[in-house]
Write an enzyme that holds these catalytic residues in place. Structure first.
Site, PDB file in Angstrom:
ATOM      1  N   GLU A 152       0.722  -1.042  -0.140  1.00 17.78           N
ATOM      2  CA  GLU A 152      -0.077   0.117   0.018  1.00 17.78           C
ATOM      3  C   GLU A 152       0.716   1.354  -0.144  1.00 17.78           C
ATOM      4  OE1 GLU A 152      -2.546  -0.327   3.256  1.00 17.78           O
ATOM      5  OE2 GLU A 152      -3.896  -1.801   2.323  1.00 17.78           O
ATOM      6  N   ASN A 193       2.193  -5.097  -3.292  1.00 16.18           N
ATOM      7  CA  ASN A 193       0.605  -5.435  -3.041  1.00 16.18           C
ATOM      8  C   ASN A 193       0.035  -4.185  -2.513  1.00 16.18           C
ATOM      9  OD1 ASN A 193      -1.307  -7.655  -2.261  1.00 16.18           O
ATOM     10  ND2 ASN A 193      -0.969  -6.829  -0.184  1.00 16.18           N
ATOM     11  N   HIS A 229     -10.402  -6.175  -1.925  1.00 17.46           N
ATOM     12  CA  HIS A 229     -11.490  -6.203  -0.893  1.00 17.46           C
ATOM     13  C   HIS A 229     -12.909  -5.356  -1.551  1.00 17.46           C
ATOM     14  CE1 HIS A 229      -8.932  -7.440   2.409  1.00 17.46           C
ATOM     15  NE2 HIS A 229      -8.134  -6.499   2.111  1.00 17.46           N
ATOM     16  N   GLU A 257      -6.228 -10.700  -1.243  1.00 16.04           N
ATOM     17  CA  GLU A 257      -6.804 -10.392   0.238  1.00 16.04           C
ATOM     18  C   GLU A 257      -8.146 -10.507  -0.265  1.00 16.04           C
ATOM     19  OE1 GLU A 257      -5.451  -7.026   2.418  1.00 16.04           O
ATOM     20  OE2 GLU A 257      -3.377  -7.590   1.850  1.00 16.04           O
ATOM     21  N   ASP A 259     -12.274 -10.464  -0.471  1.00 12.57           N
ATOM     22  CA  ASP A 259     -13.459 -10.548   0.298  1.00 12.57           C
ATOM     23  C   ASP A 259     -14.706  -9.782  -0.493  1.00 12.57           C
ATOM     24  OD1 ASP A 259     -12.694  -8.186   1.429  1.00 12.57           O
ATOM     25  OD2 ASP A 259     -11.976  -8.965   3.247  1.00 12.57           O
TER      26      ASP A 259
HETATM   27  C1  XIL Z   1      -5.644  -6.230   8.412  1.00 14.73           C
HETATM   28  C2  XIL Z   1      -5.965  -7.472   9.163  1.00 14.73           C
HETATM   29  O1  XIL Z   1      -7.125  -8.261   8.691  1.00 14.73           O
HETATM   30  C3  XIL Z   1      -6.633  -7.013  10.422  1.00 14.73           C
HETATM   31  O2  XIL Z   1      -6.889  -8.016  11.540  1.00 14.73           O
HETATM   32  C4  XIL Z   1      -5.750  -5.894  11.269  1.00 14.73           C
HETATM   33  O3  XIL Z   1      -6.316  -5.570  12.308  1.00 14.73           O
HETATM   34  C5  XIL Z   1      -5.472  -4.652  10.226  1.00 14.73           C
HETATM   35  O4  XIL Z   1      -4.788  -5.239   9.186  1.00 14.73           O
HETATM   36  N1  XIL Z   1      -4.931  -4.455   3.552  1.00 14.73           N
HETATM   37  C6  XIL Z   1      -3.893  -5.329   4.178  1.00 14.73           C
HETATM   38  C7  XIL Z   1      -3.845  -6.168   5.216  1.00 14.73           C
HETATM   39  O5  XIL Z   1      -2.834  -5.362   3.382  1.00 14.73           O
HETATM   40  O6  XIL Z   1      -2.772  -6.422   6.063  1.00 14.73           O
HETATM   41  C8  XIL Z   1      -4.975  -5.662   6.297  1.00 14.73           C
HETATM   42  O7  XIL Z   1      -5.201  -6.845   7.360  1.00 14.73           O
HETATM   43  C9  XIL Z   1      -6.179  -5.409   5.379  1.00 14.73           C
HETATM   44  C10 XIL Z   1      -6.240  -4.228   4.457  1.00 14.73           C
END
Ligand code: XIL
Length: 346
Positions: A152, A193, A229, A257, A259
């Site tokens: 990020e 990422n 996400h 990641e 969802d």
């Molecule tokens: C999130 C986790 O899922 C949580 O449990 C934690 O509190 C915060 O981080 N982008 C990412 C991940 O790259 O590392 C993040 O994960 C979600 C957003």
């Protein structure tokens, strides 16, 4: 009479026996997928919850550390590393023959206090980051197949995010992190990422420009992670386009990641209807299908969902709302979304 009962029992037995033999083994995600399919995991749940562990063992061929390889967990003090929780995941992967994806060496969140309070000149900051990356990558050398090296670093408008890292290391820090990771392990796959490529073409463009720049300068990079996400209303075409453009780099592509929220507006007292579940199923299917068809075979690093069941998801905490964004429900029963994943894989 006794004989008749005996014959009936025999017949029932034969029918049962026949149906047992005729039933194909239940399909799982990993048995249907032609590329690695994984989930991000919590080592605590993996150790304490048998249903969680069994679901992971049965369904997935790859795992990612959701939190425990982030800097504040693995490197809580300047001169102390805590390998234990990360090792639980890495050892589980080794024991069960699953691929381990490491997340994430450098991120603007999960920064430990000792780093926030660190004072030093640019050389001291550079040494701090180089030592962190070198130590973590070397510790897991040969056991972690890939690392999210930087997470990020860009904003949605495509500019470099102002963060503790860009402030102290300067604008070219991403490239140096990749070089340090490569020096620490010559054969691990190195990923950049980020999120939002499906709604922010500028951010995707910033990533593609970075890759072209790395190529010109001989900076090592093997793959790009699209966090994904997303939610049930996001247009399939935009998702497919982001995947296609990422694949055009020739690098490995990871949906890293995944969802799919059913309550994207974060409505209060939200209860999903059958229609929500069907749209979630369709969205999972569309994303998995787009990945399978748009990413050339040799670039398919795979797809990872962000944890396993709805009770494990980070989303409710993040949106401060009720949501159910994963293929398994709170009791690890398969949701329609699970069938959507299988549909997309076929
Ligand atoms: C999130 C986790 O899922 C949580 O449990 C934690 O509190 C915060 O981080 N982008 C990412 C991940 O790259 O590392 C993040 O994960 C979600 C957003």
């Amino acid at each position: 009479m006794k004989e008749r009962i005996g014959i009936i029992l025999l017949a029932v037995g034969l029918v049962n026996c026949h149906t047992n033999q005729a039933q194909p083994p239940a399909q799982t995600i990993q048995s249907v997928a032609s590329f690695p399919f994984g989930a991000a995991l919590s080592p605590v749940r993996l150790t304490n919850d048998a249903a969680y562990r069994q679901t992971v063992e049965r369904e997935y061929s790859s795992i990612t550390s959701e939190n425990h390889l982030k800097m504040h967990h693995v490197h809580p003090e300047a001169d102390r590393y805590d390998w234990q929780p990360g090792d639980v995941l890495v050892n589980f992967a080794a024991q069960t023959g699953k691929r381990m994806h490491g997340h994430a060496l450098l991120w603007h969140e999960a920064v430990p206090d000792w780093v926030k309070n660190f004072s030093g000149d640019s050389l001291a900051w550079e040494t701090l980051v180089r030592d962190h990356i070198t130590t973590v990558v070397q510790h897991y050398k040969g056991r972690v197949a890939a690392w999210d090296v930087v997470n990020e670093a860009f904003l949605d408008d495509g500019t470099l995010r102002k963060s503790i890292w860009s402030e102290h290391l300067g604008p070219d820090y991403i490239a140096r992190c990749f070089q340090y990771a490569r020096q620490a392990d010559p054969s691990v796959n190195l990923f950049y990422n980020d999120y939002g490529q499906e709604y922010s073409p500028r951010k995707l463009q910033a990533m593609l420009t970075m890759v072209a720049d790395f190529r010109r300068r001989g900076i090592p990079i093997n793959g790009l992670g699209l966090q994904m996400h997303t939610h049930i209303n996001h247009p399939d075409e935009q998702i497919e386009k982001a995947i296609r453009q990422t694949a055009a780099t020739g690098l490995l592509v990871h949906i890293s990641e995944l969802d799919v929220r059913v309550n994207p507006k974060g409505e209060a007292n939200f209860t999903p209807s059958a229609d929500h579940w069907q749209r979630q199923k369709a969205k999972f299917a569309a994303i998995v299908r787009a990945y399978r068809t748009q990413v050339p075979k040799n670039q398919q690093h795979g797809i990872t969902t962000w944890n396993v069941g709805d009770a494990d998801s980070w989303i409710p905490k993040f949106c401060k709302c009720t949501d159910y964004p994963l293929p398994f429900d709170k009791a690890y029963q398969k949701k329609p979304a699970y069938e959507g994943v299988l549909d997309g894989l076929r």
